[in-house]
Design an enzyme around this catalytic site. Sequence first.
Site, mmCIF file in Angstrom:
data_model
loop_
_atom_site.group_PDB
_atom_site.id
_atom_site.type_symbol
_atom_site.label_atom_id
_atom_site.label_comp_id
_atom_site.label_asym_id
_atom_site.label_seq_id
_atom_site.Cartn_x
_atom_site.Cartn_y
_atom_site.Cartn_z
ATOM 1 N N ASP A 321 0.865 -1.172 0.000
ATOM 2 C CA ASP A 321 0.000 0.000 0.000
ATOM 3 C C ASP A 321 0.910 1.233 0.000
ATOM 4 O OD1 ASP A 321 -2.415 1.515 0.307
ATOM 5 O OD2 ASP A 321 -1.888 1.772 2.412
ATOM 6 N N ASP A 518 -1.383 -0.753 6.136
ATOM 7 C CA ASP A 518 -1.461 -0.197 7.487
ATOM 8 C C ASP A 518 -2.858 0.184 7.940
ATOM 9 O OD1 ASP A 518 -1.747 2.171 5.895
ATOM 10 O OD2 ASP A 518 -1.256 3.320 7.689
ATOM 11 N N ASP A 522 -6.982 -2.142 4.429
ATOM 12 C CA ASP A 522 -6.029 -3.156 3.964
ATOM 13 C C ASP A 522 -6.282 -4.524 4.593
ATOM 14 O OD1 ASP A 522 -4.584 -1.347 2.357
ATOM 15 O OD2 ASP A 522 -3.474 -0.634 4.098
#
Length: 621
Positions: A321, A518, A522
């Site tokens: 990410d 994080d 996610d």
Amino acid sequence: MSKKLKKRIRRVGIGAAVYAAAVLLSHLIPQMNGYAELALFLAAYFVIGGDVVKNAVKNIGHGQIFDENFLMMIATVGAFFVGDYPEAVAVMLFYQVGECFQSYAVNKSRKSITALMDIRPDSANVIRNGETTEVGPEEVEIGETILIKPGERIPLDGVIRKGSSSLDTMALTGESIPRDVEEGESVISGCVNLSGVLEVEVNKEFGESTVAKILDLVENASSKKSEAEHFITRFARYYTPIVVGCAALLALIPPLAAGGNWSDWIYRALSFLVISCPCALVISIPLSFFGGLGGASKEGILIKGSNYLEALADAEMVVMDKTGTLTKGIFAVNKLVPAEGADERELLEKAAYAESYSNHPISLSLLKAYRNRGKEIDAARLKDVEEIAGHGVCAVLDGTHIYAGNDKLMRRQGLQPMETTETGTVVHVAEDEKYLGYIVIADEVKDDAKAAVNGFKAAGMKKIVMLTGDRKRTADNIAKQLGVPEVYSELLPGDKVDQVEKLMASKSEKGRLIFVGDGINDAPVLARADIGVAMGGLGSDAAIEAADVVIMTDEPSKIVQAIRISKKTLGIVKQNIVFAIGVKVLVLLLAAVGMASMWAAVFADVGVAVIAILNAMRAMR
């Protein structure tokens, strides 16, 4: 530590004390009655290894005969039959200590994703017959209108029919900058309403809403996660039937063929079984993994189980990410571009004053930049602050009107803003009818992000990919800056899962895919990936619970270090396997031909275990 593990450790500890007492009494009282001595050692044996015997018997009933539980039971019961009570209990004790180490590591592998429930709305304020009624979100029907006040989480997907506001969408998209919305725009459940009051017409039932789908994604993704099968189980599948068969042949064939002493060959066969117990393996292999887990934790890397530590060594793809993983998730003034006739000091001062009453991340970054220059806001100079939805802010400073916002605000005031292709959020500033320039505010890249990407390349990763909910231009710029070769932007959580599914379909049979994230958004991808890695310092609780590895220092370069630790640990494990099996086979052959006595074989077995344990302890460094 779980209650089950605490109970197991307590039981093994009590059994060890009983065993120590039995050994001590058998030495202090040489003339002890044989039945009394047997009773003492049996008591220690069943306290320590009763569950192993129970599992072995249960598995036999299910047709699973040759597993490690059966091997431990047959070897230790055999030791009792040949009168070697201390060895029987000691072998079971060593085995259980190794199992406790393993259980402790595996116990941390995965917990329920309770923090994710924070995005599930408890209620919805539905407008019926002109009155607002609080009901459960599942009770609201399509077409009804709900009222969402500032600070409330949007309970259902729909379209704004009245009002304008800013929404915190981080839980869904990972995007730190709030999204401005106005009448006619769609909103999705799970977002937090930050400012204005909204009336939203519902267009999806709760079961079909975005927040419900995210929860469902996590549950389904978790069910697809496959656990790495421990080596001992695979080894015992072949090793156990072979040694049991050899022991049976050793007890039957020589006396039948040569008319030898039956008791002598049965004793030798049972000795063979005692020696065959893979103490060195059952202790050193879990201990090697435990050492690797401990060594990683000293570096701020929490790996939730030995199976994930093992899988890291086979990683061939890493998917990351952006916000909070490769970038800090903290916005800062990146660039000041004054127009002709203005300067940087004036540009920043006007913008900071105009934004000083807002808690918007953009506003806070302007205030921080202003204060970093040794300045403070004088509230007496400022009045009539007005937020213009979807445009920016207007305020009166020292009697003049200050405008700070997007290019639409400038054009609304009849001004022509400067053209810009900057990556990040651009705040244009004007004073009365004078355009002063613009300020670029962007998320900062983590100091070690580029080193992490270079580390992945050096480790031979076949694919290095960035997935983000951010805009394409911002994502492409960050990817170029860090050297990430493949990037996908403007993704929702479901899109991220789809991309990971496609990537997983292209990896090799033994290869593993790492996903690093994080945020709550996610969690579904972290659960679906072979190895989910969460940034623990700033990351959400849901991501940490869903992940298999947590980087407590928030440094992506630690993932490269985790891979190195994994490979080192696996190297030590393989050394112990080759050494222990090699010596074991040699001693078994010597015992079979009568060249190794019971105590010599036991000494060799214990010696191998000690050497393997010492080697395993290297993993902690």
